[in-house]
Design an enzyme around this catalytic site. Structure first.
Site, short mmCIF file in Angstrom:
data_model
loop_
_atom_site.label_atom_id
_atom_site.label_comp_id
_atom_site.label_asym_id
_atom_site.label_seq_id
_atom_site.Cartn_x
_atom_site.Cartn_y
_atom_site.Cartn_z
N GLY A 44 0.99 -0.79 -0.36
CA GLY A 44 0.05 0.24 -0.12
C GLY A 44 0.88 1.70 -0.01
N CYS A 75 -5.62 -9.65 -3.10
CA CYS A 75 -5.24 -9.07 -2.53
C CYS A 75 -5.62 -7.46 -3.26
CB CYS A 75 -3.49 -8.75 -2.65
SG CYS A 75 -2.75 -6.82 -2.28
N CYS A 189 -9.20 -4.72 1.43
CA CYS A 189 -8.20 -5.12 1.42
C CYS A 189 -8.14 -6.61 2.62
CB CYS A 189 -7.12 -4.35 2.55
SG CYS A 189 -5.75 -5.22 2.96
#
Length: 264
Positions: A44, A75, A189
């Protein structure tokens, strides 16, 4: 198709276990390899170019070594950035993970939806397109809560994670203008559902959480429908990181029928 050919589940860390749990429910006999790019964690905070190059390179090598029947990128960050590139370079069927904005838009009563993801995910044009297609007329508040990834990883390693820690990491979502109207939050997420009990306490009982693990599992099952499975070779988990750290996750993997942990 070789009956022993595995489904390869790929994540930056252990968030993909939330997808594996749903995959076991619909395909209990399928051979699975879980791959965790812990050496590359966190995605991220990386640039789009870094994520795209790393994910496509790793999956190319993993596809060559393990010869999977299908790859699931469990993901959101990797999928929203690199899914197209990976599909271009691999012949293996690829299932990605995208924020569950569509179901969230269908159930919100206030019309205000929160999107909790990594910083890299929430800024993607892919998310803009999902918002335009499925949440037109709704308010979508986004917040990049990178710290929740580390907290999810820590929780599965047996470390103590408090509600206060989770609240601090996610509070930027509700502190935005209009945040008081939130009634539905998309966990964009795969790490974040690991913290759902803490998130529920932090946000309150009137907020509904939505994530895509069940839908991803159904999509995988659809694509391999009719294929034969032979898991006699045993499932295993692979890491790009340090084995000492990965072995702390042995109890978490054992809950999903994986006892062998190896280094890539």
């Amino acid at each position: 198709m070789d009956a022993k050919a595995p489904i390869l589940l790929f994540d930056s860390g252990v968030g993909g276990l939330t997808v594996l749990a749903e995959l076991r429910a619909v395909l209990p006999d399928a051979p699975v390899i879980y791959t965790a790019d812990i050496a590359g964690l966190p995605y991220g905070a990386k640039s789009e170019a870094e994520v795209a190059a790393r994910v496509s390179g790793l999956l190319g090598r993993m596809a060559e070594r393990y010869e999977p029947r299908l790859i699931c990128i469990a993901c959101n960050t990797a999928s929203t950035i690199a899914l197209g590139m990976v599909r271009d370079v691999l012949e293996t069927p690829i299932v990605g993970t995208v924020p569950a904005i569509k179901p969230a838009a269908a159930i919100t009563k206030t019309g205000t939806i929160g999107l909790l993801g990594t910083e890299a995910t929430v800024r993607q044009r892919y998310v803009d397109d999902l918002e335009k297609e499925f949440a037109s007329g709704k308010t979508l508040l986004r917040y990049g809560a990178n710290d929740l990834v580390a907290l999810g990883e820590a929780k599965l390693r047996g470390d103590k994670v408090s509600v206060d820690d989770v609240t601090r990491a996610a509070s930027g979502l509700v502190l935005q203008e209009g945040g008081e109207n939130l009634d539905t939050v998309v966990l964009a997420c795969t790490h974040f559902p690991l913290l759902e009990p803490e998130l529920r306490e932090a946000f309150g009982k009137d907020v509904t959480f939505v994530h895509g693990a069940e839908g991803i599992a159904r999509r995988v099952a659809y694509l391999v429908d009719g294929q034969q499975f032979d898991a006699s070779g045993g499932d295993f988990a692979v890491t790009t990181g340090e084995m000492d750290d990965f072995e702390r996750l042995a109890p978490a993997f054992a809950k999903h029928g994986i006892s062998r942990l190896v280094h890539f």
